[in-house]
Design an enzyme around this catalytic site. Structure first.
Site, mmCIF file in Angstrom:
data_model
loop_
_atom_site.group_PDB
_atom_site.id
_atom_site.type_symbol
_atom_site.label_atom_id
_atom_site.label_comp_id
_atom_site.label_asym_id
_atom_site.label_seq_id
_atom_site.Cartn_x
_atom_site.Cartn_y
_atom_site.Cartn_z
ATOM 1 C CG ASP A 1 -5.513 -1.498 -5.865
ATOM 2 O OD1 ASP A 1 -5.841 -1.991 -4.859
ATOM 3 O OD2 ASP A 1 -4.384 -0.629 -5.613
ATOM 4 C CE LYS B 1 -1.672 0.543 -3.278
ATOM 5 N NZ LYS B 1 -3.069 0.654 -3.667
ATOM 6 N NE ARG C 1 -7.223 20.146 -8.028
ATOM 7 C CZ ARG C 1 -7.040 19.678 -6.757
ATOM 8 N NH1 ARG C 1 -7.904 20.184 -5.942
ATOM 9 N NH2 ARG C 1 -5.838 19.018 -6.433
ATOM 10 C CB THR D 1 -1.185 0.010 1.107
ATOM 11 O OG1 THR D 1 -1.941 1.025 0.957
ATOM 12 C CG2 THR D 1 -0.440 0.123 2.615
HETATM 13 P P1 ATR Z 1 -4.592 8.549 -5.960
HETATM 14 O O1 ATR Z 1 -3.235 7.726 -6.334
HETATM 15 O O2 ATR Z 1 -5.667 8.553 -4.882
HETATM 16 O O3 ATR Z 1 -5.481 8.943 -7.551
HETATM 17 P P2 ATR Z 1 -3.298 11.078 -6.584
HETATM 18 O O4 ATR Z 1 -2.366 10.566 -7.590
HETATM 19 O O5 ATR Z 1 -3.007 12.261 -5.503
HETATM 20 O O6 ATR Z 1 -4.077 10.232 -5.537
HETATM 21 O O7 ATR Z 1 -4.447 11.928 -7.498
HETATM 22 C C1 ATR Z 1 -5.432 12.375 -7.000
HETATM 23 C C2 ATR Z 1 -6.413 13.081 -8.046
HETATM 24 O O8 ATR Z 1 -7.449 13.700 -7.435
HETATM 25 C C3 ATR Z 1 -5.765 14.169 -8.989
HETATM 26 O O9 ATR Z 1 -6.731 13.925 -10.175
HETATM 27 C C4 ATR Z 1 -6.312 15.455 -8.329
HETATM 28 O O10 ATR Z 1 -6.342 16.530 -9.306
HETATM 29 P P3 ATR Z 1 -5.233 17.263 -9.799
HETATM 30 O O11 ATR Z 1 -4.264 16.576 -10.552
HETATM 31 O O12 ATR Z 1 -5.614 18.686 -10.362
HETATM 32 O O13 ATR Z 1 -4.291 17.578 -8.618
HETATM 33 C C5 ATR Z 1 -7.825 15.183 -7.990
HETATM 34 N N1 ATR Z 1 -8.178 15.914 -6.789
HETATM 35 C C6 ATR Z 1 -7.851 15.983 -5.628
HETATM 36 N N2 ATR Z 1 -8.618 16.903 -4.734
HETATM 37 C C7 ATR Z 1 -9.514 17.328 -5.788
HETATM 38 C C8 ATR Z 1 -10.856 18.226 -5.518
HETATM 39 N N3 ATR Z 1 -10.995 18.771 -4.364
HETATM 40 N N4 ATR Z 1 -11.550 18.537 -6.743
HETATM 41 C C9 ATR Z 1 -11.087 17.788 -7.818
HETATM 42 N N5 ATR Z 1 -10.277 17.083 -8.090
HETATM 43 C C10 ATR Z 1 -9.545 16.796 -6.834
#
Ligand code: ATR
Length: 277
Positions: free
Chosen positions: A102, A66, A151, A62
Protein backbone atom coordinates in the site's frame (compact mmCIF):
# COMPACT_ATOMS: atom_id res chain seq x y z
CA UNK A 1 1.41 -27.88 -9.85
CA UNK A 2 -0.94 -24.92 -9.71
CA UNK A 3 0.14 -22.27 -7.21
CA UNK A 4 -2.53 -20.84 -4.93
CA UNK A 5 -2.65 -17.19 -3.85
CA UNK A 6 -5.38 -15.29 -2.05
CA UNK A 7 -6.64 -12.39 0.00
CA UNK A 8 -7.82 -12.63 3.61
CA UNK A 9 -10.18 -10.19 5.29
CA UNK A 10 -13.42 -9.73 7.19
CA UNK A 11 -15.55 -8.90 5.24
CA UNK A 12 -14.02 -10.03 1.96
CA UNK A 13 -16.81 -10.40 -0.63
CA UNK A 14 -16.32 -6.81 -1.88
CA UNK A 15 -12.64 -7.31 -2.79
CA UNK A 16 -11.70 -6.58 -6.39
CA UNK A 17 -8.26 -8.17 -5.93
CA UNK A 18 -9.32 -11.62 -7.26
CA UNK A 19 -10.50 -10.07 -10.56
CA UNK A 20 -7.23 -8.18 -11.06
CA UNK A 21 -4.78 -10.85 -9.92
CA UNK A 22 -6.47 -13.75 -11.71
CA UNK A 23 -6.46 -11.74 -14.93
CA UNK A 24 -2.76 -10.92 -14.46
CA UNK A 25 -1.91 -14.60 -13.87
CA UNK A 26 -3.84 -15.63 -17.00
CA UNK A 27 -2.31 -12.80 -19.04
CA UNK A 28 1.22 -13.88 -17.99
CA UNK A 29 0.30 -17.53 -18.71
CA UNK A 30 1.15 -18.56 -15.14
CA UNK A 31 -0.54 -21.63 -13.66
CA UNK A 32 -1.79 -19.78 -10.58
CA UNK A 33 -5.11 -18.97 -8.97
CA UNK A 34 -6.08 -16.20 -6.51
CA UNK A 35 -9.00 -16.75 -4.14
CA UNK A 36 -10.76 -14.62 -1.46
CA UNK A 37 -10.83 -16.19 2.03
CA UNK A 38 -13.18 -14.90 4.72
CA UNK A 39 -11.11 -15.04 7.92
CA UNK A 40 -12.49 -13.63 11.17
CA UNK A 41 -10.09 -12.16 13.79
CA UNK A 42 -10.41 -15.16 16.14
CA UNK A 43 -9.34 -17.49 13.31
CA UNK A 44 -6.38 -15.43 12.06
CA UNK A 45 -3.64 -17.37 13.82
CA UNK A 46 -5.01 -20.78 12.74
CA UNK A 47 -5.61 -19.46 9.23
CA UNK A 48 -1.98 -18.37 8.75
CA UNK A 49 -0.70 -21.71 10.09
CA UNK A 50 -3.13 -23.57 7.82
CA UNK A 51 -2.23 -21.53 4.76
CA UNK A 52 1.43 -22.30 5.31
CA UNK A 53 0.72 -25.99 5.90
CA UNK A 54 -1.22 -26.36 2.66
CA UNK A 55 1.34 -24.35 0.70
CA UNK A 56 -0.45 -21.09 -0.15
CA UNK A 57 2.28 -19.27 -2.08
CA UNK A 58 1.31 -15.73 -1.12
CA UNK A 59 -1.61 -13.60 -0.05
CA UNK A 60 -2.91 -10.12 0.52
CA UNK A 61 -4.30 -8.93 3.81
CA UNK A 62 -7.12 -6.46 4.13
CA UNK A 63 -9.24 -4.97 6.91
CA UNK A 64 -9.08 -5.77 9.83
CA UNK A 65 -5.91 -7.91 9.82
CA UNK A 66 -3.13 -5.64 8.48
CA UNK A 67 -1.55 -5.08 11.91
CA UNK A 68 -2.79 -8.17 13.74
CA UNK A 69 -1.06 -10.51 11.28
CA UNK A 70 2.48 -9.31 12.08
CA UNK A 71 3.16 -11.67 15.06
CA UNK A 72 2.16 -14.69 12.93
CA UNK A 73 4.71 -14.02 10.17
CA UNK A 74 8.30 -15.29 10.07
CA UNK A 75 9.79 -11.98 8.86
CA UNK A 76 8.55 -8.48 8.08
CA UNK A 77 10.19 -6.08 5.66
CA UNK A 78 11.73 -3.04 7.42
CA UNK A 79 9.35 -0.35 6.13
CA UNK A 80 6.27 -2.51 6.79
CA UNK A 81 7.53 -3.17 10.34
CA UNK A 82 8.08 0.56 10.94
CA UNK A 83 4.63 1.38 9.58
CA UNK A 84 3.18 -1.46 11.63
CA UNK A 85 1.00 -2.85 8.83
CA UNK A 86 1.39 -5.64 6.28
CA UNK A 87 -0.84 -6.07 3.22
CA UNK A 88 1.19 -8.64 1.24
CA UNK A 89 2.77 -11.92 2.32
CA UNK A 90 5.10 -14.02 0.23
CA UNK A 91 6.29 -17.60 0.87
CA UNK A 92 10.08 -17.69 0.44
CA UNK A 93 12.41 -20.51 1.54
CA UNK A 94 9.96 -21.91 4.05
CA UNK A 95 9.11 -18.52 5.53
CA UNK A 96 6.12 -16.19 5.31
CA UNK A 97 7.54 -12.68 4.74
CA UNK A 98 5.37 -9.56 5.11
CA UNK A 99 5.47 -6.39 3.00
CA UNK A 100 3.46 -3.18 2.76
CA UNK A 101 2.72 -2.55 -0.91
CA UNK A 102 0.00 0.00 0.00
CA UNK A 103 2.78 2.35 1.07
CA UNK A 104 5.11 1.48 -1.84
CA UNK A 105 2.15 1.68 -4.24
CA UNK A 106 1.21 5.13 -3.06
CA UNK A 107 4.79 6.35 -3.38
CA UNK A 108 5.11 4.96 -6.90
CA UNK A 109 1.79 6.50 -7.94
CA UNK A 110 2.77 9.92 -6.58
CA UNK A 111 6.36 9.87 -7.85
CA UNK A 112 5.07 8.96 -11.33
CA UNK A 113 3.42 12.39 -11.36
CA UNK A 114 5.95 14.46 -9.38
CA UNK A 115 9.65 13.93 -10.02
CA UNK A 116 11.32 15.97 -7.24
CA UNK A 117 9.18 15.04 -4.24
CA UNK A 118 12.01 15.59 -1.76
CA UNK A 119 11.99 19.32 -2.56
CA UNK A 120 8.24 19.77 -2.18
CA UNK A 121 6.30 21.17 0.72
CA UNK A 122 3.74 18.46 1.43
CA UNK A 123 0.57 18.40 3.54
CA UNK A 124 -1.04 15.12 4.58
CA UNK A 125 -4.70 15.33 5.64
CA UNK A 126 -5.61 12.68 8.23
CA UNK A 127 -3.70 10.74 10.86
CA UNK A 128 -5.16 7.21 10.62
CA UNK A 129 -3.63 4.01 9.27
CA UNK A 130 -3.45 5.18 5.65
CA UNK A 131 -1.87 8.51 6.65
CA UNK A 132 0.71 6.66 8.75
CA UNK A 133 1.77 4.47 5.81
CA UNK A 134 1.97 7.46 3.47
CA UNK A 135 3.76 9.78 5.91
CA UNK A 136 6.39 7.18 6.85
CA UNK A 137 6.93 6.22 3.22
CA UNK A 138 7.42 9.81 2.07
CA UNK A 139 9.99 10.43 4.80
CA UNK A 140 11.74 7.11 4.21
CA UNK A 141 12.22 8.23 0.58
CA UNK A 142 13.85 11.50 1.61
CA UNK A 143 10.93 13.96 1.75
CA UNK A 144 11.46 16.15 4.81
CA UNK A 145 8.90 18.90 4.73
CA UNK A 146 5.68 16.97 5.38
CA UNK A 147 3.07 18.53 7.69
CA UNK A 148 0.03 16.68 9.01
CA UNK A 149 -3.41 18.08 9.63
CA UNK A 150 -6.13 16.12 11.39
CA UNK A 151 -9.57 16.66 12.90
CA UNK A 152 -8.11 15.32 16.18
CA UNK A 153 -4.85 17.28 16.54
CA UNK A 154 -3.36 14.93 19.16
CA UNK A 155 -3.36 12.07 16.63
CA UNK A 156 -1.34 14.15 14.15
CA UNK A 157 1.14 15.05 16.91
CA UNK A 158 1.44 11.39 17.93
CA UNK A 159 2.05 10.31 14.34
CA UNK A 160 4.91 12.80 13.93
CA UNK A 161 6.44 11.78 17.27
CA UNK A 162 6.22 8.11 16.28
CA UNK A 163 8.01 8.47 12.94
CA UNK A 164 11.68 7.43 13.10
CA UNK A 165 12.84 9.25 9.94
CA UNK A 166 14.40 12.74 9.65
CA UNK A 167 11.67 15.35 9.37
CA UNK A 168 10.60 18.97 9.70
CA UNK A 169 6.93 18.40 10.35
CA UNK A 170 4.20 20.40 12.02
CA UNK A 171 0.86 19.14 13.29
CA UNK A 172 -1.98 21.47 12.33
CA UNK A 173 -5.66 21.73 13.10
CA UNK A 174 -7.92 21.54 10.03
CA UNK A 175 -8.59 25.27 10.43
CA UNK A 176 -4.87 26.12 10.52
CA UNK A 177 -4.25 23.99 7.42
CA UNK A 178 -7.16 25.60 5.61
CA UNK A 179 -5.70 29.07 6.31
CA UNK A 180 -2.17 28.27 5.08
CA UNK A 181 -3.07 25.91 2.25
CA UNK A 182 -1.35 28.16 -0.33
CA UNK A 183 2.03 27.28 1.25
CA UNK A 184 1.90 23.66 0.04
CA UNK A 185 3.00 22.20 -3.30
CA UNK A 186 1.46 18.77 -2.71
CA UNK A 187 -1.65 17.93 -0.69
CA UNK A 188 -2.50 14.31 0.11
CA UNK A 189 -6.01 13.50 1.33
CA UNK A 190 -6.21 10.25 3.34
CA UNK A 191 -9.45 10.59 5.35
CA UNK A 192 -12.79 9.04 4.47
CA UNK A 193 -14.37 12.48 3.94
CA UNK A 194 -15.79 12.45 0.39
CA UNK A 195 -15.93 8.67 0.07
CA UNK A 196 -19.18 7.14 -1.17
CA UNK A 197 -21.91 7.58 0.12
CA UNK A 198 -20.69 10.87 1.70
CA UNK A 199 -20.13 12.51 -1.66
CA UNK A 200 -20.58 16.10 -0.44
CA UNK A 201 -18.04 15.86 2.37
CA UNK A 202 -14.62 17.53 2.31
CA UNK A 203 -12.10 17.70 5.18
CA UNK A 204 -11.97 21.50 4.85
CA UNK A 205 -12.44 24.39 2.42
CA UNK A 206 -9.74 24.70 -0.24
CA UNK A 207 -10.37 28.36 -1.01
CA UNK A 208 -6.66 29.12 -0.40
CA UNK A 209 -5.31 26.36 -2.66
CA UNK A 210 -2.66 27.68 -5.04
CA UNK A 211 -3.13 27.17 -8.77
CA UNK A 212 0.05 25.19 -9.43
CA UNK A 213 -0.40 22.72 -6.59
CA UNK A 214 -0.93 18.97 -6.84
CA UNK A 215 -3.78 17.29 -4.96
CA UNK A 216 -3.86 13.54 -4.42
CA UNK A 217 -6.92 11.89 -2.86
CA UNK A 218 -6.52 8.20 -1.97
CA UNK A 219 -10.27 7.65 -2.37
CA UNK A 220 -11.23 5.74 -5.55
CA UNK A 221 -14.97 5.48 -4.95
CA UNK A 222 -16.01 7.91 -6.36
CA UNK A 223 -13.19 8.34 -8.87
CA UNK A 224 -13.54 12.11 -8.51
CA UNK A 225 -14.22 13.35 -4.98
CA UNK A 226 -15.65 16.80 -4.32
CA UNK A 227 -12.15 17.82 -3.19
CA UNK A 228 -10.58 16.81 -6.51
CA UNK A 229 -13.35 18.43 -8.52
CA UNK A 230 -12.91 21.76 -6.70
CA UNK A 231 -9.10 21.49 -6.84
CA UNK A 232 -9.27 21.02 -10.63
CA UNK A 233 -11.54 24.04 -10.93
CA UNK A 234 -8.91 26.06 -9.06
CA UNK A 235 -6.23 25.00 -11.56
CA UNK A 236 -4.49 22.30 -9.54
CA UNK A 237 -3.33 18.97 -10.97
CA UNK A 238 -5.10 16.05 -9.34
CA UNK A 239 -4.79 12.30 -8.83
CA UNK A 240 -7.37 9.87 -7.44
CA UNK A 241 -6.79 6.63 -5.51
CA UNK A 242 -6.91 4.34 -8.53
CA UNK A 243 -3.17 4.58 -9.28
CA UNK A 244 -2.30 3.64 -5.70
CA UNK A 245 -4.71 0.73 -5.85
CA UNK A 246 -3.21 -0.49 -9.12
CA UNK A 247 0.39 -0.18 -7.95
CA UNK A 248 -0.18 -1.94 -4.60
CA UNK A 249 -1.63 -4.86 -6.58
CA UNK A 250 1.14 -4.73 -9.20
CA UNK A 251 3.87 -4.68 -6.53
CA UNK A 252 2.31 -7.68 -4.76
CA UNK A 253 2.24 -9.55 -8.09
CA UNK A 254 5.87 -8.62 -8.64
CA UNK A 255 6.93 -9.83 -5.19
CA UNK A 256 5.21 -13.18 -5.82
CA UNK A 257 6.27 -13.82 -9.41
CA UNK A 258 9.21 -11.52 -10.18
CA UNK A 259 7.21 -10.22 -13.14
CA UNK A 260 5.99 -6.63 -13.57
CA UNK A 261 2.37 -6.95 -14.67
CA UNK A 262 0.59 -4.76 -17.22
CA UNK A 263 -0.66 -1.92 -15.00
CA UNK A 264 -2.80 -0.36 -17.75
CA UNK A 265 -4.67 -3.64 -18.01
CA UNK A 266 -5.06 -3.78 -14.21
CA UNK A 267 -6.36 -0.23 -14.17
CA UNK A 268 -8.95 -1.02 -16.84
CA UNK A 269 -10.24 -4.01 -14.88
CA UNK A 270 -10.47 -1.91 -11.72
CA UNK A 271 -12.29 0.88 -13.53
CA UNK A 272 -14.79 -1.59 -15.01
CA UNK A 273 -15.30 -3.37 -11.68
CA UNK A 274 -15.72 -0.13 -9.76
CA UNK A 275 -17.90 1.42 -12.44
CA UNK A 276 -20.19 -1.59 -12.27
CA UNK A 277 -20.83 -1.10 -8.54
P1 ATR B 1 -7.63 4.60 7.66
O1 ATR B 1 -6.95 3.34 8.11
O2 ATR B 1 -8.41 4.45 6.39
O3 ATR B 1 -6.69 5.77 7.60
P2 ATR B 1 -8.66 5.39 10.26
O4 ATR B 1 -7.41 4.86 10.86
O5 ATR B 1 -9.96 5.09 10.89
O6 ATR B 1 -8.78 4.89 8.75
O7 ATR B 1 -8.48 6.99 10.11
C1 ATR B 1 -9.46 7.82 9.57
C2 ATR B 1 -8.91 9.24 9.44
O8 ATR B 1 -9.90 10.03 8.77
C3 ATR B 1 -8.66 9.94 10.75
O9 ATR B 1 -7.57 10.84 10.56
C4 ATR B 1 -9.97 10.71 10.99
O10 ATR B 1 -9.86 11.83 11.83
P3 ATR B 1 -9.89 11.64 13.45
O11 ATR B 1 -8.53 11.17 13.83
O12 ATR B 1 -10.19 12.99 13.98
O13 ATR B 1 -10.97 10.64 13.73
C5 ATR B 1 -10.26 11.16 9.59
N1 ATR B 1 -11.65 11.48 9.28
C6 ATR B 1 -12.69 10.62 9.15
N2 ATR B 1 -13.81 11.28 8.80
C7 ATR B 1 -13.48 12.60 8.69
C8 ATR B 1 -14.19 13.79 8.35
N3 ATR B 1 -15.49 13.76 8.05
N4 ATR B 1 -13.52 14.97 8.33
C9 ATR B 1 -12.20 15.01 8.62
N5 ATR B 1 -11.47 13.91 8.95
C10 ATR B 1 -12.10 12.73 8.99
Amino acid sequence: MKKIYGVIGDPIAHSISPAIQNDAFTHQELDCIYHPFHITPENLSDAVKGMKAIGIAGFNITIPHKTAIIPYLDEVDELAATIGAVNTVSYQDGKYIGYNTDAMGFYKALSDQISNLTEKKILVIGAGGAARAIYFTLLSHGAISVDITNRTLEKAEALIADCPFEKQSAALTLLQAEEKLADYDVIIQTTSAGMSPHLDAMPFSIRNLSEGSFVSDIIYNPLETKLLKEAKQKGADVQNGLDMLVYQAALAFQIWTGITPDTTRMKNIMRTTLGGK
